[in-house]
Design a protein around this motif. Structure first.
Motif: not given
Length: 369
Positions: A310-328
């Motif tokens: 689960f490390t790779f798929p959850l790691g990539m999802i974490m990257v996506m969340i980091s992009f959208i978590s804060h707009p500014n």
């Protein structure tokens, strides 16, 4: 699950690096914004209270030395409610890791690598994190042992550099003392605890079950918090002395700008890289522990034996969340000031106290029978 064990010394180093983490860059400005020149006093009070929090976690660990926090939750709250709480804990740990990834990208793109796409920074850092987690807790702990002397050396170098530049700091910047009032001081202490103290709850996914001779590691746990607290108190004090309370409160990374101002003899300057390296070292291990805790919580709740797939798929999802978590940046700051302290209090203090209460009531009922 693998039977991973780390030494008490390795656990101590992980606690220090985890505790310093993001705190080294963001907490000086946050405290100065609340209590101005009394920020260093708040850090002292917060560190003292953290010893009580650690004592609570140690008591908690003694009662269930062969279980992780998630297993304890299911034991005390029952299967279904326990799984719900455990999954929420895994989610909070996971979101915390993505938050740290956001900090890394925001810091690098605004302070150092201005022309580098933030997506590249997030992906590269995430791949490094995934690689470290897949190698296991023992490898991560040994790596921390290698980097810890570097962290201490750079911290001492930064501190000495400031002290050797007397023209840079002014004692009047921390005067008058205790002038901020009770309410702002309480608010500042809460902010400090939410960043420095309550996140230590994730270490109960490691301590005591993954530590060799856990009882022998209890005293080093306190020592680690003391060392981390002293580091932060020194850094916060130096930041206020040099930049002043108002300037520290206005800046997002005041301690980084403190390092920028140091010039010794015309040959030692631009040492802000020292603080950046210190921060990267500590934030990597803080992120790694959050991510590891989230993975172990997830697989244990769902009764899965191995977390590595689960490390790779959850790691990539974490990257996506980091992009959208804060707009500014404003949204991020509001989250840190208003939302994170609540989450941190619930999971870092309210949850373990509730579990201790339930355990005590069950014990009393059994004794009465």
């Amino acid at each position: 699950m693998e039977n991973l064990k780390i030494s008490g010394r390795q656990f101590t180093i992980l606690v220090i690096l985890f505790s310093v983490g993001t705190t080294i860059l963001v907490i000086p400005g946050s405290l100065a914004n609340e209590v101005k020149q009394d920020a260093w006093i708040t850090a002292i009070i917060g560190t003292a209270l953290t010893f009580l929090v650690v004592a609570l976690y140690i008591v908690f660990g003694r009662m269930f030395p062969a279980k992780t926090l998630v297993e304890i939750i299911e034991t005390l709250l029952g299967k279904w409610l326990g799984k719900i709480i455990s999954l929420s804990f895994a989610f909070i740990s996971y979101i915390s890791a993505s938050e740290l990834l956001y900090y890394v990208g925001n810091f690098l793109t605004t302070q150092i690598l201005h022309d580098t796409p933030i997506e590249i920074i997030h992906i590269v850092f995430a791949f490094t994190l995934i690689m470290g987690i897949r190698l296991g807790l023992e490898t991560l702990a040994r790596t921390a042992e290698l980097f810890f002397p570097i962290f201490i050396f750079l911290f001492v170098l930064l501190t000495v550099s400031v002290l050797l530049t007397p023209d840079l700091w002014k004692l009047q910047n921390i005067q008058p003392m205790l002038n901020s009032g009770i309410k702002p001081m309480i608010r500042a202490v809460i902010i400090f605890l939410s960043v420095f103290s309550f996140p230590l709850i994730v270490l109960l996914m490691i301590f005591p079950i993954s530590v060799k001779q856990p009882k022998a590691a209890e005293k080093p746990f306190f020592i680690a918090i003391g060392i981390a607290g002293v580091c932060l108190i020194i850094l916060i004090t130096l930041t206020i002395l040099v930049l002043g309370p108002d300037s520290s409160a206005r800046q997002m990374y005041p301690s980084y700008n403190l390092a920028r101002m140091i010039k010794i003899g015309g040959f030692l300057q631009r040492i802000e890289a020292i603080l950046a390296i210190m921060w990267f070292v500590t934030i990597f291990f803080k992120m790694a522990i959050y991510f590891y805790a989230a993975l172990i919580s997830f697989v244990q709740t769902l009764n899965i034996r191995d977390y590595k797939p689960f490390t790779f798929p959850l790691g990539m999802i974490m990257v996506m969340i980091s992009f959208i978590s804060h707009p500014n940046v404003t949204h991020s700051a509001k989250f840190d000031y208003e939302i994170w302290p609540v989450y941190s209090f619930i999971y870092g203090l309210a949850l373990p106290l509730l579990l201790l209460l339930i355990h005590g009531l069950r014990k009393c009922i059994r004794n009465d029978k």
